[in-house]
Design a protein around this motif. Structure first.
Motif, mmCIF file in Angstrom:
data_model
loop_
_atom_site.group_PDB
_atom_site.id
_atom_site.type_symbol
_atom_site.label_atom_id
_atom_site.label_comp_id
_atom_site.label_asym_id
_atom_site.label_seq_id
_atom_site.Cartn_x
_atom_site.Cartn_y
_atom_site.Cartn_z
ATOM 1 N N UNK A 20 0.796 -1.228 0.000
ATOM 2 C CA UNK A 20 0.000 0.000 0.000
ATOM 3 C C UNK A 20 0.830 1.281 0.000
ATOM 4 N N UNK A 21 2.168 1.190 0.066
ATOM 5 C CA UNK A 21 2.975 2.409 0.074
ATOM 6 C C UNK A 21 2.915 3.102 -1.289
ATOM 7 N N UNK A 22 2.517 4.368 -1.291
ATOM 8 C CA UNK A 22 2.361 5.112 -2.540
ATOM 9 C C UNK A 22 3.334 6.282 -2.670
ATOM 10 N N UNK A 23 3.988 6.646 -1.573
ATOM 11 C CA UNK A 23 4.925 7.774 -1.622
ATOM 12 C C UNK A 23 5.831 7.748 -0.401
ATOM 13 N N UNK A 24 6.984 8.390 -0.556
ATOM 14 C CA UNK A 24 7.884 8.626 0.572
ATOM 15 C C UNK A 24 8.187 10.118 0.600
ATOM 16 N N UNK A 25 7.953 10.725 1.740
ATOM 17 C CA UNK A 25 8.263 12.140 1.922
ATOM 18 C C UNK A 25 9.531 12.226 2.753
ATOM 19 N N UNK A 26 10.580 12.786 2.158
ATOM 20 C CA UNK A 26 11.886 12.856 2.826
ATOM 21 C C UNK A 26 12.272 14.327 2.985
ATOM 22 N N UNK A 27 12.592 14.703 4.203
ATOM 23 C CA UNK A 27 12.908 16.107 4.496
ATOM 24 C C UNK A 27 14.252 16.187 5.206
ATOM 25 N N UNK A 28 15.040 17.194 4.857
ATOM 26 C CA UNK A 28 16.370 17.397 5.443
ATOM 27 C C UNK A 28 16.430 18.749 6.141
ATOM 28 N N UNK A 29 17.168 18.807 7.236
ATOM 29 C CA UNK A 29 17.409 20.063 7.936
ATOM 30 C C UNK A 29 18.789 20.073 8.567
ATOM 31 N N UNK A 30 19.291 21.241 8.870
ATOM 32 C CA UNK A 30 20.616 21.334 9.506
ATOM 33 C C UNK A 30 20.604 20.740 10.902
ATOM 34 N N UNK A 31 19.434 20.819 11.578
ATOM 35 C CA UNK A 31 19.276 20.246 12.912
ATOM 36 C C UNK A 31 18.032 19.360 12.910
ATOM 37 N N UNK A 32 17.907 18.490 13.916
ATOM 38 C CA UNK A 32 16.715 17.630 14.007
ATOM 39 C C UNK A 32 15.467 18.488 14.201
ATOM 40 N N UNK A 33 15.564 19.502 15.034
ATOM 41 C CA UNK A 33 14.406 20.367 15.277
ATOM 42 C C UNK A 33 13.973 21.067 13.998
ATOM 43 N N UNK A 34 14.943 21.592 13.255
ATOM 44 C CA UNK A 34 14.635 22.261 12.005
ATOM 45 C C UNK A 34 14.039 21.305 10.983
ATOM 46 N N UNK A 35 14.551 20.078 10.967
ATOM 47 C CA UNK A 35 14.039 19.051 10.065
ATOM 48 C C UNK A 35 12.577 18.739 10.383
ATOM 49 N N UNK A 36 12.249 18.629 11.676
ATOM 50 C CA UNK A 36 10.877 18.302 12.070
ATOM 51 C C UNK A 36 9.911 19.446 11.738
ATOM 52 N N UNK A 37 10.356 20.669 11.876
ATOM 53 C CA UNK A 37 9.506 21.810 11.512
ATOM 54 C C UNK A 37 9.240 21.825 10.006
ATOM 55 N N UNK A 38 10.273 21.528 9.227
ATOM 56 C CA UNK A 38 10.114 21.480 7.766
ATOM 57 C C UNK A 38 9.191 20.326 7.367
ATOM 58 N N UNK A 39 9.324 19.195 8.061
ATOM 59 C CA UNK A 39 8.473 18.036 7.776
ATOM 60 C C UNK A 39 7.015 18.340 8.091
ATOM 61 N N UNK A 40 6.795 19.020 9.193
ATOM 62 C CA UNK A 40 5.420 19.408 9.562
ATOM 63 C C UNK A 40 4.804 20.270 8.464
ATOM 64 N N UNK A 41 5.571 21.224 7.965
ATOM 65 C CA UNK A 41 5.090 22.094 6.889
ATOM 66 C C UNK A 41 4.841 21.299 5.601
ATOM 67 N N UNK A 42 5.739 20.375 5.276
ATOM 68 C CA UNK A 42 5.606 19.582 4.050
ATOM 69 C C UNK A 42 4.373 18.685 4.096
ATOM 70 N N UNK A 43 4.090 18.109 5.266
ATOM 71 C CA UNK A 43 2.903 17.258 5.412
ATOM 72 C C UNK A 43 1.623 18.069 5.240
ATOM 73 N N UNK A 44 1.658 19.335 5.685
ATOM 74 C CA UNK A 44 0.493 20.215 5.498
ATOM 75 C C UNK A 44 0.249 20.485 4.016
ATOM 76 N N UNK A 45 1.327 20.566 3.237
ATOM 77 C CA UNK A 45 1.241 20.876 1.802
ATOM 78 C C UNK A 45 0.808 19.676 0.967
ATOM 79 N N UNK A 46 1.170 18.476 1.399
ATOM 80 C CA UNK A 46 0.960 17.301 0.554
ATOM 81 C C UNK A 46 -0.515 16.910 0.528
ATOM 82 N N UNK A 47 -1.061 16.787 -0.684
ATOM 83 C CA UNK A 47 -2.478 16.460 -0.830
ATOM 84 C C UNK A 47 -2.641 15.242 -1.731
ATOM 85 N N UNK A 48 -3.341 14.234 -1.230
ATOM 86 C CA UNK A 48 -3.726 13.070 -2.032
ATOM 87 C C UNK A 48 -5.212 12.854 -1.785
#
Length: 449
Positions: free
Chosen positions: A383-411
Motif C-alpha cells: 500500500x505504500x504510494x509515496x515517501x516524503x523525505x525532508x532534510x534540515x541542519x538540525x533535528x528540530x529544524x528538520x521536524x519543523x520542515x516536515x510538519x510544513x511539508x505534510x500540510x502541503x501534501x495532498x492526495x
C-alpha cells in the motif's frame, strides 16, 4: 563491463527511483509491468516497456521466466531488482548472471547466506558482530528449547528462520507457554514461507531498531554510511525513519559503523547492504542483514550526499567505490515518512483513483512517488504510494520542515497515512526522540481508548 540498458524488475516509486538514477548516468531503462500497472509512471517514463503478466505478483513481478524473457527481448544488459519481490532471491540472481546479464546486487552466495536467519546469525557472529543471546541455530525439539530458554532467561522470542514481517514470531514469557508457542511459530512459518524452522533469542524489553548502511565493491573494500533509526514501527513494519539516530553519539556511530564495514570487507561483500541491530542500554545486538537497497535509503543519501542507486550501478559495472570512508561527511538530519494508501487509524487498505494530487515542495523536501492525478492505485500490491523525505541542519529544524511539508501534501480520492504522521509529530516522545520499537503500537492503543 559497460552497462547501457537496465531492466527494472520492480514497480512503483522504487522503479521510478532506479529509472532516474540510470538516466542521469546516460543509461536506458526497461520497465516491466503487470497489466494492472500499464499506466504506472515508471512505465510511462522508461525507454522501453514489457508486460510480464496479469496483476497477481506471482504471475508477473515474481515470474522469473517472464522477467528473463523480457530482458532478452529488450536487449537489457543489467537487471536491478529494487527491494521486495525478487531482490533477495539468490536463485534469481544466479539465473540473471547465468544469462550473462549484470546483476545489480550482492553476490548470490551472500544473498543466500544472509537470507537464512539462522545462517546469518552464525555468519554475523563469525564476522565479529554482536549477537542477541540465544540458540546457535535451529531448535527442533521442545527439550532443546527449554534448555536454551532456561540458560538465557525468560522472556524469549521464537522466530522463523526464513521470511520476516513479523510472521512466525512469538514472545514467550514462561516455560509453560513454550511448547504451544513453538508449535504456533512453526506453523505460521510453514504457511508463510514454506519452512517451519525456528530459533530462539533473548527477548529485549524495550529496544530501538538501528541499522547501518554498508557498501562493498566485491573485492574486499567496504565502507559504512552511518545509521538510520527505524524504531517507529507497527507490527514490525516501519512507519517513519530518521538519520542519524537521536540516541547515538559520534563515538558509538563510528565504532559500530567500522565494525560493520570490516565485516563486509571480510565477506568480500558487493553492493548495498543494511545490517540491522536492536539497541538497548548502550549495547547493539545483530538481528539480520538485508542484502538489497532499503525503502529508507533516502535519509542516508540526504545526510551523506551519496547517491546509493548510482553507486549500486557503478559497482555492478565493475567500478571501485566512488568514495572512501574518510571522505564521507555526516551533515544535518533527515526524516522519511512512508505514505500509504490506507486508513490512517484502522490501517485498512484504500486502493482507488487519485482524484487530486499535489506533492510537497520547497528547500530540502523530496517526494519519491509514482502518483499523478487520475492514477488508479491497484489493490494487488503493497500500500505504500509515496515517501516524503525532508532534510534540515538540525533535528528540530528538520521536524519543523516536515510538519510544513505534510500540510502541503495532498492526495485525494483515497485515504492515506498523512494524518497519522501529522499527529505523530505532535507527540512529545517523538519530538524528543525518546521512543522504542514498542512506542507506536502502545500510543495507538492509548489513542483508541
Amino acid at each position: 563491463m559497460s552497462i547501457s540498458r537496465i531492466l527494472i524488475a520492480n514497480r512503483g516509486e522504487i522503479a521510478l527511483r532506479i529509472h532516474r538514477a540510470a538516466h542521469e548516468m546516460g543509461i536506458e531503462t526497461v520497465a516491466v509491468h503487470s497489466t494492472a500497472d500499464a499506466d504506472a509512471m515508471h512505465v510511462r517514463l522508461a525507454d522501453h516497456a514489457v508486460c510480464i503478466g496479469p496483476p497477481p505478483a506471482t504471475d508477473s513481478y515474481l515470474n522469473i521466466a517472464n522477467i528473463i524473457s523480457a530482458a532478452e527481448v529488450s536487449h537489457a544488459d543489467a537487471i536491478h531488482p529494487g527491494y521486495g519481490f525478487l531482490s533477495e532471491n539468490a536463485k534469481f540472481a544466479e539465473i540473471v548472471e547465468a544469462h550473462d546479464i549484470a546483476w545489480i546486487g550482492p553476490k548470490p552466495e551472500h544473498i543466500r547466506t544472509m537470507g537464512d536467519k539462522v545462517q546469518a546469525k552464525k555468519t554475523a557472529g563469525a564476522l565479529g558482530l554482536p549477537l542477541v543471546p540465544g540458540s546457535d541455530g535451529a531448535v527442533s525439539t521442545i527439550e532443546e528449547a527449554r534448555e536454551i530458554a532456561a540458560e538465557i532467561g525468560y522472556p524469549v522470542i521464537i522466530k522463523a528462520a526464513s521470511g520476516g514481517g513479523g510472521r512466525g514470531m512469538k514472545v514467550c514469557e514462561s516455560e509453560d507457554q513454550l511448547e504451544s508457542l513453538m508449535k504456533q511459530a512453526g506453523s505460521e512459518a510453514k504457511a508463510a514461507f514454506g519452512d517451519a524452522t525456528v530459533y530462539i533469542e533473548k527477548y529485549l524489553g524495550d529496544p530501538r531498531h538501528i541499522e547501518f548502511q554498508v557498501f562493498g565493491d566485491g573485492n574486499g573494500n567496504a565502507i559504512h554510511l552511518g545509521e538510520r533509526d527505524c524504531s517507529l514501527q507497527r507490527r514490525h513494519q516501519k512507519v517513519l525513519e530518521e538519520a542519524p539516530s537521536p540516541v547515538l553519539g559520534e563515538d558509538d556511530r563510528m565504532r559500530m559503523g567500522e565494525v560493520c564495514a570490516q565485516a563486509m570487507r571480510d565477506m568480500g561483500y558487493r553492493g548495498a547492504g543494511t545490517i540491522e541491530f536492536l539497541w538497548e542500554n548502550g549495547e547493539f545486538y545483530f538481528i539480520e542483514m538485508n542484502t538489497r537497497l532499503q525503502v529508507e535509503h533516502p535519509v542516508t543519501e540526504a545526510i551523506t550526499g551519496v547517491d546509493l542507486v548510482r553507486e549500486q550501478i557503478r559497482i555492478a559495472a565493475g567500478h571501485p567505490l566512488s568514495v572512501k570512508q574518510d571522505e564521507i561527511e555526516f551533515k544535518g538530519h533527515a526524516i522519511e515518512c512512508r505514505i500509504n494508501a490506507e486508513d490512517p487509524w484502522t490501517f485498512a487498505p484504500s486502493p482507488g483513483e487519485v482524484t487530486y494530487y499535489h506533492a510537497a515542495g520547497g528547500m530540502h523536501v523530496r517526494v519519491d512517488s509514482g502518483l499523478y492525478q487520475g492514477y488508479r492505485i491497484p489493490p494487488y500490491y503493497d500500500s505504500m504510494i509515496a515517501k516524503l523525505i525532508v532534510y534540515g541542519r538540525t533535528r528540530e529544524g528538520c521536524m519543523m520542515r516536515l510538519k510544513r511539508a505534510l500540510e502541503e501534501m495532498v492526495v485525494e480520492g483515497v485515504k492515506t497515512s498523512i494524518p497519522l504522521h501529522q499527529e505523530l509529530l505532535q507527540q512529545p516522545d517523538v519530538k524528543s526522540g525518546q521512543y522504542s520499537i514498542k512506542w507506536l503500537e502502545e500510543w495507538l492503543k492509548t489513542r483508541e481508548s
